[in-house]
Design a protein around this motif. Structure first.
Motif, PDB file in Angstrom:
ATOM      1  N   ARG A 199      -7.837  -1.068   6.745  1.00  0.00           N
ATOM      2  CA  ARG A 199      -8.724   0.057   6.460  1.00  0.00           C
ATOM      3  C   ARG A 199      -9.296   0.652   7.744  1.00  0.00           C
ATOM      4  N   THR A 210     -13.234  -0.306  10.747  1.00  0.00           N
ATOM      5  CA  THR A 210     -13.711   1.054  10.484  1.00  0.00           C
ATOM      6  C   THR A 210     -14.704   1.524  11.547  1.00  0.00           C
ATOM      7  N   ARG A 258      -3.436  -3.014  13.703  1.00  0.00           N
ATOM      8  CA  ARG A 258      -4.642  -2.320  14.143  1.00  0.00           C
ATOM      9  C   ARG A 258      -4.409  -1.555  15.442  1.00  0.00           C
ATOM     10  N   PRO A 266      -7.462   8.940   6.901  1.00  0.00           N
ATOM     11  CA  PRO A 266      -6.172   9.084   6.220  1.00  0.00           C
ATOM     12  C   PRO A 266      -5.160   9.934   6.976  1.00  0.00           C
ATOM     13  N   LYS A 274      -3.197  -2.552  -2.173  1.00  0.00           N
ATOM     14  CA  LYS A 274      -4.376  -2.024  -1.490  1.00  0.00           C
ATOM     15  C   LYS A 274      -4.171  -0.546  -1.167  1.00  0.00           C
ATOM     16  N   ARG A 275      -5.239   0.101  -0.735  1.00  0.00           N
ATOM     17  CA  ARG A 275      -5.159   1.515  -0.364  1.00  0.00           C
ATOM     18  C   ARG A 275      -4.551   1.703   1.024  1.00  0.00           C
ATOM     19  N   GLU A 276      -4.905   0.804   1.963  1.00  0.00           N
ATOM     20  CA  GLU A 276      -4.386   0.858   3.326  1.00  0.00           C
ATOM     21  C   GLU A 276      -3.987  -0.550   3.752  1.00  0.00           C
ATOM     22  N   LYS A 332     -16.014  -4.689  12.034  1.00  0.00           N
ATOM     23  CA  LYS A 332     -14.917  -4.300  11.141  1.00  0.00           C
ATOM     24  C   LYS A 332     -14.185  -3.125  11.788  1.00  0.00           C
ATOM     25  N   THR A 371       0.846  -1.187   0.000  1.00  0.00           N
ATOM     26  CA  THR A 371       0.000   0.000   0.000  1.00  0.00           C
ATOM     27  C   THR A 371       0.880   1.235   0.000  1.00  0.00           C
ATOM     28  N   ASN A 405     -10.317   4.326   7.340  1.00  0.00           N
ATOM     29  CA  ASN A 405     -11.012   5.494   6.785  1.00  0.00           C
ATOM     30  C   ASN A 405     -10.665   6.783   7.517  1.00  0.00           C
TER      31      ASN A 405
END
Length: 246
Positions: free
Chosen positions: A97, A161, A188, A101, A92-94, A159, A41, A99
């Protein structure tokens, strides 16, 4: 029978040229007959790999030759079989995840407590300043069901998020205590600890290396049950041995 070495590692570090990196990682893993998953990422790398010790060592030497990963810390465990069916390298983006940034561990980690110190605090029931300890499980509900620290706080997350809002909802319960956020391998709980600090929760630590490192270094002092892992072993006991789900 050849014993299999399993490794788990992550690092928050800014990465570019992700497709080029993906192809190189995949080729090196395949050359060494490794199986597992690597996530690349813009914020860093996360990997779970299995193979012979010789091939794992060759792969890690190659990976650490990259300045981005020269200080990559790795957690080890052993198994009789390879707990992965294939070798995947994904972009992946992160890494995980959230959310949010603005939460960037590369810019500055939250304070961490090492496994031995955490075990002592858990046994004594307070930190070195005399504050009561709260162990905060940042994992999802099905992971908590497999095992967690005795008396740990968790918020039935489905999850990750959901974690930021859960912190805001329960913030008053954390006041005046020392918080140790923990998760499987450290990703995490690292993001969690930074977020808590940014919203004004004081005396927050992450458990350095997560549950797996804690098992490796302490044998699981104060932990009840097993640790869920995302491979075919399903859960590991405090001796890092695979156990069937109950």
């Amino acid at each position: 029978m050849i014993q299999i070495t399993n490794i788990a590692a992550y690092k928050f570090v800014s990465l570019d040229n992700l497709e080029e990196r993906r192809l190189a990682l995949l080729a090196q893993a395949q050359v060494n007959a490794l199986k597992g998953t690597v996530l690349l990422t813009p914020e860093g790398i996360n990997l779970f790999l299995a193979g012979t010790k010789e091939h794992i060592d060759v792969f890690l030497d190659w990976l650490r030759a990259d300045p981005a990963f020269v200080d990559l810390e790795v957690k080890f465990s052993l198994s009789q079989d390879v707990p992965f069916k294939k070798m995947l390298v994904k972009i992946k983006r992160e890494i995980i995840r959230m959310n949010h940034p603005t939460i960037r561990p590369e810019a500055g980690r939250a304070p961490a407590v090492d496994a031995q110190t955490a075990a002592r605090w858990i046994t004594e029931g307070h930190d070195d300043a005399g504050r009561p300890i709260v162990l905060l499980d940042t994992r999802n509900d099905f992971e908590v069901d497999a095992g967690t620290f005795v008396g740990a706080m968790h918020w039935n997350l489905t999850k990750f998020t959901e974690f930021p809002q859960a912190v805001l909802d329960h913030k008053d319960e954390l006041a005046g205590k020392t918080i140790i956020s923990f998760c499987t391998g450290g990703i995490r709980c690292e993001k969690a600890a930074i977020f808590m600090g940014e919203v004004g929760v004081e005396n927050v630590y992450q458990l350095d290396g997560g549950i797996l490192k804690y098992f490796e270094e302490t044998g699981g002092v104060g932990y009840q049950g097993n640790c869920f892992v995302f491979d075919e072993r399903r859960t590991l006991d405090p001796a890092l041995q695979p156990q069937p789900l109950a």
